[in-house]
Write a protein that holds these residues in place. Sequence first.
Motif, mmCIF file in Angstrom:
data_model
loop_
_atom_site.group_PDB
_atom_site.id
_atom_site.type_symbol
_atom_site.label_atom_id
_atom_site.label_comp_id
_atom_site.label_asym_id
_atom_site.label_seq_id
_atom_site.Cartn_x
_atom_site.Cartn_y
_atom_site.Cartn_z
ATOM 1 N N GLY A 129 16.434 55.996 53.023
ATOM 2 C CA GLY A 129 16.414 54.570 53.300
ATOM 3 C C GLY A 129 17.607 53.837 52.726
ATOM 4 N N GLU A 130 17.495 52.514 52.688
ATOM 5 C CA GLU A 130 18.581 51.661 52.225
ATOM 6 C C GLU A 130 18.592 51.580 50.700
ATOM 7 N N HIS A 131 19.704 51.968 50.115
ATOM 8 C CA HIS A 131 19.901 51.871 48.670
ATOM 9 C C HIS A 131 20.904 50.747 48.398
ATOM 10 N N VAL A 132 20.561 49.870 47.491
ATOM 11 C CA VAL A 132 21.405 48.715 47.165
ATOM 12 C C VAL A 132 22.214 49.025 45.908
ATOM 13 N N ILE A 133 23.532 48.961 46.039
ATOM 14 C CA ILE A 133 24.449 49.216 44.926
ATOM 15 C C ILE A 133 25.096 47.894 44.535
ATOM 16 N N CYS A 134 24.866 47.460 43.301
ATOM 17 C CA CYS A 134 25.409 46.179 42.825
ATOM 18 C C CYS A 134 26.363 46.410 41.663
ATOM 19 N N LEU A 135 27.456 45.662 41.661
ATOM 20 C CA LEU A 135 28.437 45.718 40.578
ATOM 21 C C LEU A 135 28.711 44.314 40.079
ATOM 22 N N TYR A 136 28.845 44.174 38.759
ATOM 23 C CA TYR A 136 29.214 42.881 38.184
ATOM 24 C C TYR A 136 29.837 43.116 36.816
ATOM 25 N N SER A 137 30.636 42.137 36.387
ATOM 26 C CA SER A 137 31.354 42.249 35.126
ATOM 27 C C SER A 137 30.400 42.178 33.946
ATOM 28 N N ASN A 138 30.782 42.814 32.858
ATOM 29 C CA ASN A 138 29.933 42.820 31.663
ATOM 30 C C ASN A 138 30.191 41.615 30.758
ATOM 31 N N SER A 139 31.121 40.725 31.145
ATOM 32 C CA SER A 139 31.511 39.649 30.245
ATOM 33 C C SER A 139 31.509 38.308 30.956
ATOM 34 N N THR A 140 31.289 37.248 30.170
ATOM 35 C CA THR A 140 31.388 35.889 30.707
ATOM 36 C C THR A 140 32.481 35.091 30.004
ATOM 37 N N ALA A 141 33.217 35.718 29.114
ATOM 38 C CA ALA A 141 34.197 34.942 28.346
ATOM 39 C C ALA A 141 35.547 35.630 28.192
ATOM 40 N N TRP A 142 35.637 36.895 28.551
ATOM 41 C CA TRP A 142 36.866 37.624 28.277
ATOM 42 C C TRP A 142 38.057 37.055 29.038
ATOM 43 N N PHE A 143 37.815 36.686 30.308
ATOM 44 C CA PHE A 143 38.965 36.251 31.089
ATOM 45 C C PHE A 143 38.807 34.826 31.596
ATOM 46 N N GLY A 144 37.964 34.056 30.960
ATOM 47 C CA GLY A 144 37.916 32.614 31.171
ATOM 48 C C GLY A 144 37.790 32.153 32.600
ATOM 49 N N GLY A 145 36.916 32.786 33.348
ATOM 50 C CA GLY A 145 36.680 32.347 34.721
ATOM 51 C C GLY A 145 37.707 32.844 35.706
ATOM 52 N N GLY A 146 38.503 33.839 35.322
ATOM 53 C CA GLY A 146 39.503 34.376 36.229
ATOM 54 C C GLY A 146 38.888 35.268 37.286
ATOM 55 N N ASN A 147 39.740 35.761 38.162
ATOM 56 C CA ASN A 147 39.297 36.626 39.248
ATOM 57 C C ASN A 147 39.556 38.084 38.913
ATOM 58 N N LEU A 148 38.636 38.911 39.362
ATOM 59 C CA LEU A 148 38.801 40.359 39.248
ATOM 60 C C LEU A 148 38.916 40.957 40.639
ATOM 61 N N ARG A 149 39.740 41.968 40.756
ATOM 62 C CA ARG A 149 39.801 42.754 41.982
ATOM 63 C C ARG A 149 39.220 44.132 41.678
ATOM 64 N N VAL A 150 38.255 44.532 42.471
ATOM 65 C CA VAL A 150 37.583 45.816 42.254
ATOM 66 C C VAL A 150 37.864 46.720 43.446
ATOM 67 N N HIS A 151 38.510 47.850 43.184
ATOM 68 C CA HIS A 151 38.725 48.873 44.200
ATOM 69 C C HIS A 151 37.542 49.846 44.137
ATOM 70 N N LEU A 152 36.926 50.096 45.269
ATOM 71 C CA LEU A 152 35.710 50.903 45.278
ATOM 72 C C LEU A 152 35.746 51.921 46.409
ATOM 73 N N ASP A 153 35.475 53.176 46.059
ATOM 74 C CA ASP A 153 35.293 54.256 47.039
ATOM 75 C C ASP A 153 33.881 54.791 46.874
ATOM 76 N N ILE A 154 33.119 54.820 47.959
ATOM 77 C CA ILE A 154 31.769 55.373 47.931
ATOM 78 C C ILE A 154 31.740 56.605 48.832
ATOM 79 N N GLU A 155 31.346 57.721 48.275
ATOM 80 C CA GLU A 155 31.292 58.983 49.012
ATOM 81 C C GLU A 155 29.848 59.480 49.016
ATOM 82 N N VAL A 156 29.402 59.934 50.178
ATOM 83 C CA VAL A 156 28.007 60.332 50.341
ATOM 84 C C VAL A 156 27.929 61.768 50.840
ATOM 85 N N GLY A 157 26.963 62.513 50.306
ATOM 86 C CA GLY A 157 26.726 63.875 50.776
ATOM 87 C C GLY A 157 27.784 64.849 50.312
#
Length: 215
Positions: free
Chosen positions: A98-126
Amino acid sequence: MKVVLSVLISIAYLSTVHSLYFHIRETERKCFIEEVPDETLVVGKYKVQIFDREANDYLPTPHGIGMHVEVKDPEEKIILSKLYSSEGRFSFTTHMPGEHVICLYSNSTAWFGGGNLRVHLDIEVGEHAVDYNELAGKEKLTELQLRVRQLLDQVEQISKEQNYQRYREEKFRGTSESTNQRVFWWSIAQLSVLVVTGLWQMRHLKKFFEAKKLV
């Protein structure tokens, strides 16, 4: 012919490698849905970059910024919840289709003062998630043995995908039958209401005419 076509469709479906990047802020959560058969390995590789205003570009993140990865199965049970560094990999094995939900989020709320992050992600199955070069070195496999191992894994994954497709068809059929049954009983209920309303109106009109001595 049907078997060959089914195998070709399954092989096309097995090419499950997603490579992308996205932007998030410090408190933002990004989620993805992967439809995966049961007993299937899923591997995610990621790298986090932070936007530097002076360089006007995304650069490697400073120490302390990491990514929290959370995975839920189709029943919304958490099967993975772990904090990782700013670059690395995570993996899990599904135990139900079935449908599996994969969530990602930063571990901090103060390290980069509201800046933007770019996340490169590769998901491989099977079988795409298996590092066969590493496997060959670990188990000391010859090239022929490694190729046979890959083919066996592909056949096993095709079988899982076909079972998953049958599971989806059965689920869809069950939903359709349930919907049709509800529509049928709703139609019966509507018809019953119309009949009762009609009888009540006829009785009311009869009493009205009798009271007026028209009948």
